[in-house]
Design an enzyme around this catalytic site. Structure first.
Site, PDB file in Angstrom:
ATOM      1  N   ASP A  25       0.836  -1.207   0.000  1.00 42.10           N
ATOM      2  CA  ASP A  25       0.000   0.000   0.000  1.00 42.10           C
ATOM      3  C   ASP A  25       0.870   1.256   0.000  1.00 42.10           C
ATOM      4  O   ASP A  25       2.002   1.239   0.481  1.00 42.10           O
ATOM      5  CB  ASP A  25      -0.914  -0.030   1.243  1.00 42.10           C
ATOM      6  CG  ASP A  25      -2.055   0.961   1.120  1.00 42.10           C
ATOM      7  OD1 ASP A  25      -2.385   1.378  -0.012  1.00 42.10           O
ATOM      8  OD2 ASP A  25      -2.619   1.342   2.163  1.00 42.10           O
ATOM      9  N   TRP A  30       2.531   8.035  -2.344  1.00 41.35           N
ATOM     10  CA  TRP A  30       3.921   8.266  -2.772  1.00 41.35           C
ATOM     11  C   TRP A  30       3.937   9.219  -3.966  1.00 41.35           C
ATOM     12  O   TRP A  30       4.701  10.176  -4.013  1.00 41.35           O
ATOM     13  CB  TRP A  30       4.557   6.927  -3.141  1.00 41.35           C
ATOM     14  CG  TRP A  30       5.979   6.993  -3.609  1.00 41.35           C
ATOM     15  CD1 TRP A  30       7.104   6.927  -2.831  1.00 41.35           C
ATOM     16  CD2 TRP A  30       6.427   7.129  -4.970  1.00 41.35           C
ATOM     17  NE1 TRP A  30       8.221   7.012  -3.633  1.00 41.35           N
ATOM     18  CE2 TRP A  30       7.839   7.131  -4.943  1.00 41.35           C
ATOM     19  CE3 TRP A  30       5.787   7.247  -6.206  1.00 41.35           C
ATOM     20  CZ2 TRP A  30       8.609   7.246  -6.090  1.00 41.35           C
ATOM     21  CZ3 TRP A  30       6.561   7.372  -7.357  1.00 41.35           C
ATOM     22  CH2 TRP A  30       7.955   7.369  -7.295  1.00 41.35           C
ATOM     23  N   GLU A  72     -12.144  -4.959  -4.689  1.00 34.92           N
ATOM     24  CA  GLU A  72     -12.642  -3.572  -4.536  1.00 34.92           C
ATOM     25  C   GLU A  72     -11.932  -2.613  -5.502  1.00 34.92           C
ATOM     26  O   GLU A  72     -12.468  -1.558  -5.846  1.00 34.92           O
ATOM     27  CB  GLU A  72     -12.432  -3.083  -3.098  1.00 34.92           C
ATOM     28  CG  GLU A  72     -13.326  -3.761  -2.053  1.00 34.92           C
ATOM     29  CD  GLU A  72     -12.964  -5.217  -1.753  1.00 34.92           C
ATOM     30  OE1 GLU A  72     -11.776  -5.590  -1.902  1.00 34.92           O
ATOM     31  OE2 GLU A  72     -13.870  -5.999  -1.402  1.00 34.92           O
ATOM     32  N   ASN A  73     -10.716  -2.984  -5.941  1.00 36.61           N
ATOM     33  CA  ASN A  73      -9.963  -2.061  -6.807  1.00 36.61           C
ATOM     34  C   ASN A  73     -10.619  -1.838  -8.173  1.00 36.61           C
ATOM     35  O   ASN A  73     -10.315  -0.867  -8.857  1.00 36.61           O
ATOM     36  CB  ASN A  73      -8.519  -2.557  -7.025  1.00 36.61           C
ATOM     37  CG  ASN A  73      -7.627  -2.395  -5.809  1.00 36.61           C
ATOM     38  OD1 ASN A  73      -6.643  -3.107  -5.651  1.00 36.61           O
ATOM     39  ND2 ASN A  73      -7.953  -1.440  -4.926  1.00 36.61           N
TER      40      ASN A  73
HETATM   41  C1  FPP Z   1      -2.194   0.174  -3.185  1.00 35.56           C
HETATM   42  O1  FPP Z   1      -1.729   1.491  -3.246  1.00 35.56           O
HETATM   43  C2  FPP Z   1      -1.633  -0.571  -4.299  1.00 35.56           C
HETATM   44  C3  FPP Z   1      -2.380  -1.118  -5.294  1.00 35.56           C
HETATM   45  C4  FPP Z   1      -3.845  -1.017  -5.356  1.00 35.56           C
HETATM   46  C5  FPP Z   1      -1.746  -1.798  -6.425  1.00 35.56           C
HETATM   47  C6  FPP Z   1      -0.475  -2.515  -6.133  1.00 35.56           C
HETATM   48  C7  FPP Z   1       0.247  -2.632  -7.411  1.00 35.56           C
HETATM   49  C8  FPP Z   1       1.587  -2.605  -7.570  1.00 35.56           C
HETATM   50  C9  FPP Z   1       2.518  -2.585  -6.441  1.00 35.56           C
HETATM   51  C10 FPP Z   1       2.206  -2.575  -8.925  1.00 35.56           C
HETATM   52  C11 FPP Z   1       1.799  -3.662  -9.839  1.00 35.56           C
HETATM   53  C12 FPP Z   1       1.934  -5.010  -9.244  1.00 35.56           C
HETATM   54  C13 FPP Z   1       2.703  -5.998  -9.724  1.00 35.56           C
HETATM   55  C14 FPP Z   1       2.650  -7.342  -9.108  1.00 35.56           C
HETATM   56  C15 FPP Z   1       3.605  -5.797 -10.861  1.00 35.56           C
HETATM   57  P1  FPP Z   1      -2.782   2.662  -3.287  1.00 35.56           P
HETATM   58  O2  FPP Z   1      -2.935   3.087  -4.694  1.00 35.56           O
HETATM   59  O3  FPP Z   1      -4.039   2.262  -2.592  1.00 35.56           O
HETATM   60  O4  FPP Z   1      -2.023   3.752  -2.454  1.00 35.56           O
HETATM   61  P2  FPP Z   1      -2.660   4.871  -1.516  1.00 35.56           P
HETATM   62  O5  FPP Z   1      -3.248   4.153  -0.332  1.00 35.56           O
HETATM   63  O6  FPP Z   1      -1.468   5.687  -1.155  1.00 35.56           O
HETATM   64  O7  FPP Z   1      -3.657   5.606  -2.353  1.00 35.56           O
END
Ligand code: FPP
Length: 253
Positions: A25, A30, A72-73
């Site tokens: 997360d 970031w 949920e994404n």
């Molecule tokens: C949560 O951060 C992260 C995700 C929903 C996606 C995770 C994906 C990756 C790390 C890259 C692709 C994956 C692979 C396996 C190549 P967020 O967007 O919810 O962050 P926030 O809480 O700061 O908004």
């Protein structure tokens, strides 16, 4: 929460977790901090995936599960969902060689059929090519949600009862585990969440019954191999009792 240990990165190989699961997360925050689009955070995040997979393999961790896309994404803005699908496709295609070279088996937990057809294709090719690899299992949780997983398990069990191939008295915890995506895998010993939030977000709820949990304030794109090792050290210092008393505690002395 950071480990107290300083820069000693020595691990006890006898006490490595069999299964580490990570909630990656903080990509969006970031990017926001750097005044960039959220997608840039996911792009940087996928570079970190690469380094942590390599580290886990080198350290000898048997199973690594990464929460890359939740049920949920799908409700995120269309451009972000599309960007994540493209990143996943690129990651799986470009890592295939490395997975083969390093004897890593790729598996997906989640609703694979809901992924875009090009992601499914890369997943299927890579799962087939790596199916006999046995040094590490890399589970990508894609369109994964624990409640969906448990609901699906309940449906499968109910259907077996309805068709009389299962007697309700034979329902055990092991039987339920055998109907989850993680069937035949050890439960996660350690769940790491980056980005500083204290919740499980529908991740491995059944399997996490006795998992140790570590919350790191680091946003996923800033996560490093050294912090990963620090967290494993912190895990090794914990006293896991599984609801019992410590093994050196006795009532008779
Ligand atoms: C949560 O951060 C992260 C995700 C929903 C996606 C995770 C994906 C990756 C790390 C890259 C692709 C994956 C692979 C396996 C190549 P967020 O967007 O919810 O962050 P926030 O809480 O700061 O908004």
């Amino acid at each position: 929460m950071k480990s107290n240990s300083t820069h000693d990165l020595t691990l006890d190989c006898e006490k490595l977790p069999l299964h580490v699961a990570i909630i990656m997360d903080g990509n969006g925050r970031w990017a926001k901090k750097k005044m960039m689009n959220r997608v840039k955070g996911h792009e940087q995040g996928s570079q970190i995936v690469r380094s942590i997979v390599t580290a886990a393999r080198e350290l000898g961790i048997g199973t690594l599960t990464l929460y890359a896309f939740s049920t949920e994404n799908w409700a995120r803005p269309k451009y972000e969902v599309q960007a994540l699908m493209i990143l996943l496709k690129k990651f799986i295609a470009s890592e295939r060689k490395e997975l083969l070279k390093n004897n890593i088996r790729l598996n997906v937990i989640g609703q694979k059929h809901k992924l875009t057809s090009d992601v499914q294709k890369e997943v299927d090719i890579t799962m087939e090519l790596t199916k006999d690899n046995n040094k590490m299992l890399l589970n990508l949780a894609l369109s994964y949600g624990s409640r969906e997983e448990i609901t699906s398990a309940v449906k499968q069990i109910a259907e077996k009862i309805a068709s009389k191939s299962l007697d309700p008295k034979d329902i055990t915890q092991d039987l339920i585990s055998d109907h989850l995506y993680t069937k035949a895998m050890p439960d996660p010993d350690l769940i790491i969440r980056t980005g500083g939030e204290y919740r499980l977000s529908n991740f491995l709820l059944w399997q996490a019954a006795y998992s140790e949990i570590y919350i790191s304030d680091t946003f996923w794109p800033d996560f490093t191999r050294d912090e990963f090792i620090e967290i494993l050290k912190n895990y090794q210092e914990r006293d896991r009792r599984f609801g019992k008393v410590a093994c050196n505690t006795s009532n008779d002395g």
